[in-house]
Design a protein around this motif. Structure first.
Motif: not given
Lengths: 477, 200
Positions: A330-332, A334-335, A338, A341-342, A346, B40, B80, B83-84, B87-90
């Protein structure tokens, strides 16, 4: 045969090969004035001075043929390419659905004419005969009249090479009918078995099936709306439906989208395009839809949007995975979300990760790679002299006081601050990589020192003995 | 309570909150925190920044987890960061805003951090923090004046906690060489005593 007619009057596409320009493709009017394919452009101009020409785009032509190939699926299940400019369809058992061979061919021509394409088609009992007739006038060969119909065609229609054609010509054999009457054994001895094979295939003595190649899957879906829409929520709802279909197709082929493009066709014939990228291949409709929302919000709907087209133009293989694989997965996810989105706001080249590189040059000892297109790699073990935590382009320092050759400066100014050296570790000599021209390393060798200052900061200074100067390049923890 | 336990807890940042660090040693502090956070790591550099973290100099285990984001504008940077954080992953978000953080921005970042249960560290210039910060640290590298020791890898840091919404402030001198997560507190009686007085 595929022919485009985008201009009035004689028109031809020109292809340059072996240093001369040949007519690659030409329209009816040009053909009527005596031009033919493969003719050099100079000759064509002499015959028809007002010929309009354009360079041919082989790649796009092939793509157009592929599109036509897909469309031909409406007439027969087995459709294959026939040469660079033709399609062959096995219509066995099909014509009665269209009301007979005549009607089928008429339907094909009507639809092609509507699309602005002039085509020549032929229906025959064998593939070879259909090929020959399609390139020499077209038409339908009824059952049992194969020999009569293809007999008058030139031998070149048999898909044989030019040398054999010329050799046959010298023998006085110019028509297929001449060949049919000849004894086979001397023909085969003289011109090889290829000629006999082609002849047999055309006459139906040898079978020749239509091998329909498997089509590359097409990841595009479209939706035409009965009423133009303009609300963002409506577009999102439409997109959700398109995405569901697209992701289903992707799932069937075990593929995941990497880049998607949404074309919104407006009533005023303008097309608004929203394109997104994904940090890793994905086929989850909800997560992809979330990335589109910002782009769709920026779209000017004008008088309304009447059609939507969604295409995954970059895809990567994505085998099915067990879902719900615990927190790590799940974290993978979510990352990856992210980074998508970024990256979409950007630019993916601004979402980076550090990768080790093989170089002793400090600036090149690591790479900045887009996180979406690279895998994390463990950094090399810490060996040798210490490295700073922060690196920046060299900044010159002003030296105060005496300069002792071979020793770091006792007092110096950097960034408008005064520093006094308390302890220095070094030097570590780093030579430029002579095989790369780097303007930063024009000053030659560098002797790096770790300088502990009385003021606190621990700096990474270097001295360039070949053009004496001191610079700061990094800061230690 | 065992002394080592206290030492470990000392520089632990409250999770799911945004903290601020100023001073010359703020990047070292951020990397120290990076080494102490799992998952991460995201480092958001200021627009047009010339500096970069150097892979070979980073603490153990940080290099392969670190992601560097280079936004183009200050607005993109704040977006940024938000957003970061959301995120629950960070594991940890490090950002270097180049202008004053407004109270609104600070509050929004705190809310984002709470949503994503992510900890954030803002590396701010002196006096450019926002009141919404959970803690504010001032970090400086200091020279080891103890010439007699002749210890060549002396890397002393002076870290002081100047603002703390839910706890006491303090000031510490410690030895951290930037290679591992381990650190040593330097028992400087005067400093410790002074800090205790100030907080009391």
């Amino acid at each position: 045969m595929l022919r485009r007619r985008p201009a009035e009057g004689p028109f031809a596409l020109v292809h340059r090969s072996r240093n001369t320009e040949h007519l690659h493709c030409l329209n009816e009017i040009a053909e009527r004035s005596g031009l033919h394919r493969g003719m050099t452009l100079a000759d064509a101009r002499a015959i028809c001075p007002d010929l309009i020409t354009r360079p041919a785009d082989i790649v796009r032509e092939a793509a157009a043929l592929a599109a036509l190939h897909r469309w031909m699926g409406r007439y027969a299940p087995m459709v294959a390419r026939d040469g660079s400019d033709g399609l062959i369809a096995d219509i066995t058992g099909v014509p009665h659905l269209f009301g007979g061979e005549q009607d089928l061919r008429a339907d094909l021509h009507a639809r092609m004419a509507r699309a602005g394409l002039s085509v020549v088609s032929a229906i025959a009992g064998t593939r070879g005969a259909a090929h020959a007739l399609a390139r020499h006038g077209g038409g339908i060969i009824p059952e049992g009249r194969l020999v009569d119909k293809i007999g008058p065609l030139p031998v070149s229609a048999l898909r044989i090479d030019t040398e054999t054609t010329q050799a046959l010509g010298r023998m006085g054999l110019t028509r297929i009918a001449d060949l049919i009457t000849q004894p086979r054994a001397p023909l085969a001895r003289r011109f090889g078995s290829g000629l006999i094979l082609r002849l047999d295939q055309a006459l139906g003595h040898q079978p020749e099936p239509v091998a329909a190649e498997t089509e590359a899957p097409h990841f595009g879906v479209r939706m035409t709306l009965p009423e133009p829409i303009g609300l963002q929520a409506d577009v999102m709802a439409g997109l959700t439906r398109l995405l569901e279909r697209l992701c289903h197709t992707l799932g069937q082929h075990h593929m995941g989208a990497r880049r998607l493009r949404l074309d919104l066709h407006r009533v005023d014939r303008e097309i608004a395009r929203v394109e997104i990228g994904l940090a890793r291949p994905m086929r989850n409709p909800e997560r992809i839809a979330a990335l589109f929302s910002k782009g769709i919000a920026d779209v000017e709907a004008g008088f309304g949007i009447e059609a939507m087209r969604l295409e995954a133009h970059v895809t990567e293989s994505l085998p099915p995975e067990q879902i719900g694989g615990g927190q790590a997965m799940r974290h993978e996810d979510a990352l990856a979300d992210l980074f998508s989105r970024l990256g979409n706001r950007l630019g993916f080249e601004r979402v980076l990760r550090l990768l080790p590189a093989e170089s002793t040059i400090p600036e090149r000892s690591f790479l900045l790679a887009p996180a979406a297109y690279s895998e994390a790699a463990p950094p090399p073990p810490r060996t040798g002299p210490e490295r700073p935590i922060i690196i920046f382009p060299p900044e010159p320092v002003a030296i105060r006081g005496m300069d002792h050759p071979g020793h770091p400066p006792v007092r110096f100014r950097w960034r408008r601050m005064q520093f006094t050296t308390m302890r220095a570790t070094g030097p570590e000599r780093i030579a430029p990589e002579w095989w790369l021209i780097d303007p930063d390393w024009q000053s030659g060798l560098r002797d790096y020192w770790r300088i502990e200052t009385r003021e606190g900061p621990r700096l990474w200074l270097f001295h360039t003995p070949q053009s004496p100067a001191w610079s700061v390049q990094g800061e230690f923890a | 309570m065992r002394p080592e336990f206290v030492q470990e807890q000392l520089f632990r940042l409250r999770s799911a909150r945004v903290h601020e660090v100023e001073g010359r040693g703020r990047r070292a502090f951020a990397l120290f925190q990076a080494a102490h956070h799992a998952g991460p790591l995201i480092w958001i550099l200021p627009p047009r920044a010339r500096h970069l973290p150097m892979l070979r100099g980073l603490p153990e285990g940080v290099g392969q987890r670190l992601h560097v984001i280079r936004p183009i504008t200050e607005i993109d940077l704040l977006w940024t960061v938000e957003e970061a954080l959301r995120s629950p992953a960070v594991g940890l978000v490090i950002a270097e805003p180049s202008s004053q953080l407004s109270l609104t921005a600070g509050r929004r970042l705190q809310l984002a951090a709470e949503t994503g249960q992510t900890t954030g560290v803002m590396l701010i210039r002196e006096g450019q923090g926002s009141n919404a910060a959970e803690t504010r640290w001032h970090c400086d590298p200091i020279a080891s004046t103890d010439i007699a020791s002749a210890d060549h890898d002396s890397t002393l840091h002076h870290w002081s906690l100047n603002k703390n919404k839910k706890g006491t402030t303090g000031s510490w001198i410690l030895h951290w060489n930037g290679a591992t997560a381990a650190f040593n507190l330097v028992s400087e009686a005067g400093q410790r005593h002074h800090a205790a007085e100030a907080s009391g």
